[in-house]
Design a protein around this motif. Structure first.
Motif, PDB file in Angstrom:
ATOM      1  N   ASP A 165      14.822  -2.636 -16.013  1.00 59.24           N
ATOM      2  CA  ASP A 165      15.882  -3.114 -16.894  1.00 59.24           C
ATOM      3  C   ASP A 165      15.330  -3.322 -18.307  1.00 59.24           C
ATOM      4  O   ASP A 165      15.622  -4.301 -18.992  1.00 59.24           O
ATOM      5  N   LYS A 166      14.508  -2.351 -18.728  1.00 60.41           N
ATOM      6  CA  LYS A 166      13.904  -2.379 -20.062  1.00 60.41           C
ATOM      7  C   LYS A 166      13.836  -0.958 -20.610  1.00 60.41           C
ATOM      8  O   LYS A 166      14.037   0.012 -19.873  1.00 60.41           O
ATOM      9  N   TYR A 167      13.528  -0.897 -21.886  1.00 59.55           N
ATOM     10  CA  TYR A 167      13.371   0.389 -22.559  1.00 59.55           C
ATOM     11  C   TYR A 167      11.882   0.668 -22.774  1.00 59.55           C
ATOM     12  O   TYR A 167      11.169  -0.155 -23.372  1.00 59.55           O
ATOM     13  N   PHE A 168      11.455   1.807 -22.261  1.00 64.41           N
ATOM     14  CA  PHE A 168      10.088   2.225 -22.536  1.00 64.41           C
ATOM     15  C   PHE A 168      10.078   2.878 -23.924  1.00 64.41           C
ATOM     16  O   PHE A 168      10.862   3.788 -24.199  1.00 64.41           O
ATOM     17  N   THR A 169       9.195   2.382 -24.782  1.00 59.14           N
ATOM     18  CA  THR A 169       9.233   2.728 -26.206  1.00 59.14           C
ATOM     19  C   THR A 169       7.968   3.461 -26.622  1.00 59.14           C
ATOM     20  O   THR A 169       6.862   3.104 -26.215  1.00 59.14           O
ATOM     21  N   TYR A 170       8.182   4.483 -27.452  1.00 57.99           N
ATOM     22  CA  TYR A 170       7.079   5.255 -28.023  1.00 57.99           C
ATOM     23  C   TYR A 170       7.180   5.143 -29.546  1.00 57.99           C
ATOM     24  O   TYR A 170       8.231   5.443 -30.122  1.00 57.99           O
ATOM     25  N   GLN A 171       6.102   4.730 -30.159  1.00 57.47           N
ATOM     26  CA  GLN A 171       6.153   4.561 -31.605  1.00 57.47           C
ATOM     27  C   GLN A 171       4.793   4.845 -32.231  1.00 57.47           C
ATOM     28  O   GLN A 171       3.757   4.769 -31.569  1.00 57.47           O
ATOM     29  N   GLU A 172       4.818   5.167 -33.520  1.00 57.36           N
ATOM     30  CA  GLU A 172       3.611   5.425 -34.283  1.00 57.36           C
ATOM     31  C   GLU A 172       3.271   4.198 -35.131  1.00 57.36           C
ATOM     32  O   GLU A 172       4.133   3.370 -35.431  1.00 57.36           O
ATOM     33  N   THR A 173       2.007   4.102 -35.507  1.00 58.30           N
ATOM     34  CA  THR A 173       1.597   2.991 -36.363  1.00 58.30           C
ATOM     35  C   THR A 173       1.894   3.254 -37.832  1.00 58.30           C
ATOM     36  O   THR A 173       1.911   2.323 -38.638  1.00 58.30           O
ATOM     37  N   ASP A 174       2.121   4.517 -38.203  1.00 56.57           N
ATOM     38  CA  ASP A 174       2.388   4.866 -39.598  1.00 56.57           C
ATOM     39  C   ASP A 174       3.758   5.512 -39.752  1.00 56.57           C
ATOM     40  O   ASP A 174       4.271   6.133 -38.809  1.00 56.57           O
ATOM     41  N   ALA A 175       4.321   5.377 -40.949  1.00 59.20           N
ATOM     42  CA  ALA A 175       5.573   6.058 -41.260  1.00 59.20           C
ATOM     43  C   ALA A 175       5.334   7.561 -41.342  1.00 59.20           C
ATOM     44  O   ALA A 175       4.261   8.016 -41.749  1.00 59.20           O
ATOM     45  N   LYS A 176       6.340   8.343 -40.955  1.00 56.50           N
ATOM     46  CA  LYS A 176       6.235   9.797 -40.951  1.00 56.50           C
ATOM     47  C   LYS A 176       6.965  10.392 -42.155  1.00 56.50           C
ATOM     48  O   LYS A 176       7.964   9.854 -42.617  1.00 56.50           O
ATOM     49  N   ARG A 177       6.458  11.527 -42.611  1.00 57.74           N
ATOM     50  CA  ARG A 177       6.984  12.180 -43.809  1.00 57.74           C
ATOM     51  C   ARG A 177       7.931  13.308 -43.421  1.00 57.74           C
ATOM     52  O   ARG A 177       7.582  14.171 -42.623  1.00 57.74           O
ATOM     53  N   PHE A 178       9.139  13.288 -43.982  1.00 58.57           N
ATOM     54  CA  PHE A 178      10.143  14.323 -43.759  1.00 58.57           C
ATOM     55  C   PHE A 178      10.459  14.996 -45.095  1.00 58.57           C
ATOM     56  O   PHE A 178      10.735  14.307 -46.085  1.00 58.57           O
ATOM     57  N   PHE A 179      10.416  16.321 -45.146  1.00 59.67           N
ATOM     58  CA  PHE A 179      10.741  17.050 -46.364  1.00 59.67           C
ATOM     59  C   PHE A 179      11.318  18.412 -45.991  1.00 59.67           C
ATOM     60  O   PHE A 179      11.462  18.738 -44.795  1.00 59.67           O
ATOM     61  N   LEU A 180      11.672  19.200 -47.000  1.00 53.14           N
ATOM     62  CA  LEU A 180      12.423  20.435 -46.773  1.00 53.14           C
ATOM     63  C   LEU A 180      11.739  21.376 -45.792  1.00 53.14           C
ATOM     64  O   LEU A 180      12.384  22.007 -44.958  1.00 53.14           O
ATOM     65  N   PHE A 181      10.424  21.481 -45.870  1.00 51.82           N
ATOM     66  CA  PHE A 181       9.713  22.427 -45.020  1.00 51.82           C
ATOM     67  C   PHE A 181       9.216  21.805 -43.719  1.00 51.82           C
ATOM     68  O   PHE A 181       8.615  22.481 -42.892  1.00 51.82           O
ATOM     69  N   ASN A 182       9.448  20.554 -43.549  1.00 50.95           N
ATOM     70  CA  ASN A 182       9.088  19.874 -42.299  1.00 50.95           C
ATOM     71  C   ASN A 182      10.102  18.752 -42.051  1.00 50.95           C
ATOM     72  O   ASN A 182       9.792  17.573 -42.191  1.00 50.95           O
ATOM     73  N   PRO A 183      11.343  19.125 -41.677  1.00 52.14           N
ATOM     74  CA  PRO A 183      12.419  18.134 -41.592  1.00 52.14           C
ATOM     75  C   PRO A 183      12.454  17.343 -40.284  1.00 52.14           C
ATOM     76  O   PRO A 183      13.260  16.424 -40.161  1.00 52.14           O
ATOM     77  N   SER A 184      11.630  17.696 -39.298  1.00 48.61           N
ATOM     78  CA  SER A 184      11.703  17.021 -38.002  1.00 48.61           C
ATOM     79  C   SER A 184      10.347  16.500 -37.582  1.00 48.61           C
ATOM     80  O   SER A 184       9.301  16.968 -38.036  1.00 48.61           O
ATOM     81  N   TRP A 185      10.391  15.518 -36.689  1.00 45.38           N
ATOM     82  CA  TRP A 185       9.148  14.968 -36.134  1.00 45.38           C
ATOM     83  C   TRP A 185       9.472  14.344 -34.784  1.00 45.38           C
ATOM     84  O   TRP A 185      10.565  13.820 -34.560  1.00 45.38           O
ATOM     85  N   GLY A 186       8.498  14.376 -33.885  1.00 40.65           N
ATOM     86  CA  GLY A 186       8.713  13.757 -32.586  1.00 40.65           C
ATOM     87  C   GLY A 186       7.529  13.961 -31.670  1.00 40.65           C
ATOM     88  O   GLY A 186       6.437  14.355 -32.081  1.00 40.65           O
ATOM     89  N   TYR A 187       7.771  13.702 -30.372  1.00 44.82           N
ATOM     90  CA  TYR A 187       6.744  13.814 -29.342  1.00 44.82           C
ATOM     91  C   TYR A 187       7.102  14.942 -28.383  1.00 44.82           C
ATOM     92  O   TYR A 187       8.203  14.982 -27.834  1.00 44.82           O
ATOM     93  N   GLY A 188       6.161  15.849 -28.162  1.00 51.77           N
ATOM     94  CA  GLY A 188       6.392  16.921 -27.199  1.00 51.77           C
ATOM     95  C   GLY A 188       6.099  16.504 -25.774  1.00 51.77           C
ATOM     96  O   GLY A 188       6.645  17.066 -24.819  1.00 51.77           O
TER      97      GLY A 188
END
Length: 378
Positions: A165-188
């Protein structure tokens, strides 16, 4: 008899000595076992989990080649605050033909449009391992056409577990950069598909449903900064100030015209009758910075002079320090009146005083943006 008694006495002494040795050994053993037992108790207490309940449980990051990953994995009770995606037929979606991924509708966070993308069996085309659930967040490129051209965001991904009854959470310690040539980010490699599809694991509930989530917190890039530097490559280091009719001066202090050296404004101040400890006995002389911000500290290395107009034996004193509250540098007792009035010294000629300041080095701070800054001026 005497010898026998002596022997008996000697044996008794040896027995007592041996007994004392034995007692010391026993005391040592008792102390050793007591310390060992106390250490084990302390170790047991410190390694016991806390009995208090918490909404977050942190799972250590995996270690590879002695380096910690940036990813943190933890349990939490509170649901995602940005976007949730419930897939009611998860295994059917995963096994359907051409069902490589599921992409959500656009949602807003931080003034930008985003989409949430889930790959039930892995984003293999992007190099993710096959058989793993992948999760990504993607920014809408059209929102990047205007300034700024890039966005930094802190991203968290979630999977709900019914058994916990909880959410398993995945997070990074740093902010991620999004721009025109790299608009997505995530975990494979979020979690193995077989684990998520296993009803006993708790990720599936209500038959074949899975809840995924994402939090996107856009962080602002700084737009206010300052640059501190030392200025010593000066084209014009010297300033002269000539004061005529010196004996006719009646004011407490006199200030020179403002002059600019090294992109900073300066002025000289003279007290004909003295200032502070120099009042009544010496001429006081200062150089000060003009238009200084209230929060700015200035370093200055310079030479103050009263020119000897006869023999070039100037009265010179050096200043080298950080600014005080008045942003001034100088001396209350720069030159005694006796020397000033002594015609043989050449400091006053034809009732004229010549003052000079030579700048060697000073600090400068530029603030960006410069508008709207509070200034303190004399």
């Amino acid at each position: 008899m005497f010898e026998k008694g002596l022997m008996i006495k000697k044996e008794e002494n040896m027995f007592q000595e041996e007994k004392r040795k034995t007692n010391y050994g026993a005391i040592f053993l008792v102390c050793f076992f007591f310390c060992f037992f106390a250490f084990q108790c302390m170790k047991l207490v410190t390694t016991q989990p806390s009995t208090t309940t918490s909404s977050i449980s942190v799972i250590d990051s995996p270690v590879t080649s002695g380096k910690l990953y940036d990813r943190r994995e933890l349990w939490r009770v509170s649901p995602p605050s940005t976007y949730c995606l419930k897939i009611e037929s998860f295994t059917k979606l995963a096994t359907s033909p051409n069902a490589e991924k599921y992409e959500s509708r656009p949602f807003q966070s931080g003034g930008y449009n985003w989409t949430f993308i889930v790959y039930p069996k892995g984003n293999v085309k992007d190099g993710a391992p096959a058989g793993y659930v992948s999760m990504y967040v993607q920014i809408d490129n059209s929102t990047l056409l205007n300034s700024p051209k890039e966005v930094y965001a802190e991203v968290k991904f979630f999977i709900y577990n019914r058994k916990q009854d909880k959410y398993f959470t995945y997070q990074e310690t740093d902010a991620k950069r999004f721009f025109l040539f790299n608009p997505s980010w995530g975990y494979g490699n979020v979690r193995p598909y077989v684990d998520v599809a296993n009803p006993a694991a708790g990720w599936l509930f209500d038959g074949d449903s899975v809840i995924f989530g994402v939090d996107v917190f856009v962080t602002e890039v700084f737009n206010k900064w300052e640059v501190f530097s030392f200025t010593n490559n000066l084209h014009n280091r010297l300033l002269e100030w000539t004061i005529p009719n010196f004996y006719s001066l009646r004011k407490y202090l006199y200030v020179s015209d403002i002059f600019i050296i090294g992109e900073r404004s300066w002025a000289l101040t003279v007290y004909p009758s003295g200032d502070g400890e120099g009042q009544g006995n010496s001429l006081s002389l200062y150089v000060y910075a003009v238009g200084v911000k209230r929060y700015e500290k200035i370093y200055l290395k310079a030479k103050l002079r009263i020119i000897d107009q006869k023999d070039s034996k100037d009265v010179e004193k050096k200043v080298e320090s950080w600014s005080d509250q008045e942003n001034s540098w100088g001396f209350q007792k720069f030159v005694p009146f006796a020397d000033l009035k002594n015609t043989s010294k050449g400091l006053l000629v034809n009732d004229t005083l010549k003052i000079e300041v030579e700048f060697e080095e000073f600090s400068n701070t530029n603030y960006f943006p410069s508008y709207g800054l509070p200034f303190a001026t004399d």
